[in-house]
Design an enzyme around this catalytic site. Sequence first.
Site, PDB file in Angstrom:
ATOM      1  N   LYS A   1     -68.022  13.207 -47.713  1.00 60.07           N
ATOM      2  CA  LYS A   1     -67.747  14.497 -47.422  1.00 60.07           C
ATOM      3  C   LYS A   1     -68.744  15.080 -46.950  1.00 60.07           C
ATOM      4  CE  LYS A   1     -67.478  18.399 -49.986  1.00 60.07           C
ATOM      5  NZ  LYS A   1     -67.302  19.408 -51.012  1.00 60.07           N
TER       6      LYS A   1
ATOM      7  N   ASP B   1     -62.024  17.776 -48.368  1.00 63.73           N
ATOM      8  CA  ASP B   1     -62.469  18.530 -49.635  1.00 63.73           C
ATOM      9  C   ASP B   1     -61.309  18.999 -50.538  1.00 63.73           C
ATOM     10  OD1 ASP B   1     -61.186  20.555 -48.380  1.00 63.73           O
ATOM     11  OD2 ASP B   1     -62.666  22.132 -48.684  1.00 63.73           O
TER      12      ASP B   1
END
Length: 229
Positions: A137, A155
């Site tokens: 991420k 996310d």
Amino acid sequence: MPVTQRNASRQRTRVGDEVSVRAKRILKTLEARMPTVRVELDSSTPLELLMATILSAQCTDERVNQVTPRLFAKYRTADDYGRAVPEELEALIRSTGFYKSKAKHLMGCGKAIHERFGGKVPGKMEDLTSLPGVGRKTANVILGSYFGQPAIVVDTHVKRVSNRLGFTMSQDPDRIELDLQKLFPEAKWTSGAQRLLLHGRYVCQARIPQCGKCVIEHDCFWEGKVRQT
Ligand code: SF4
């Protein structure tokens, strides 16, 4: 079948067209609503964005943005982070939560970038994810924002919205990233995921989604949708 899987399969069958067609239409609608998108963490260099993204774990971007001006003024290079006095660094980032482990990651990252990458944040996924505290991420945030590479950031918001829209049947961020890669044109990976993120943050919120204000409501068949009277 788990509820998320049931929702996703229903999404595929109820609209009458392929989910990929609907995904592209949704991206177009979100693009018209949000013509320009950017990461909401304040930064002016890849190093600053990397450190801010590490701090944003379990914390709002707003809170991180309150902390980073003083942090970035004190620590300007990767080596500065690597040589930081833990207690001083912890005091600066305390309000972002989990400050002890975040301080360790910031210091470890700074040291590794200084020693292994000549002080420059690397621009490859495998190099970025070799840094302490950096997963896919965080790496995708850096690759998409500063290196212009197609990068899908998954996310909590992207995960939730993607499931509600039936773009994925998974809760695993790596799998969701792959599912979105198949649905979105590569040129839209970075901006498309960013638009999903902002849509989730401001409209399709976790507890009470704002379905009455949602521009893609007609393309959403999630059974938990909040009906407006
Ligand atoms: Fe989210 Fe509601 Fe919009 Fe569906 S209609 S995407 S649940 S805000």
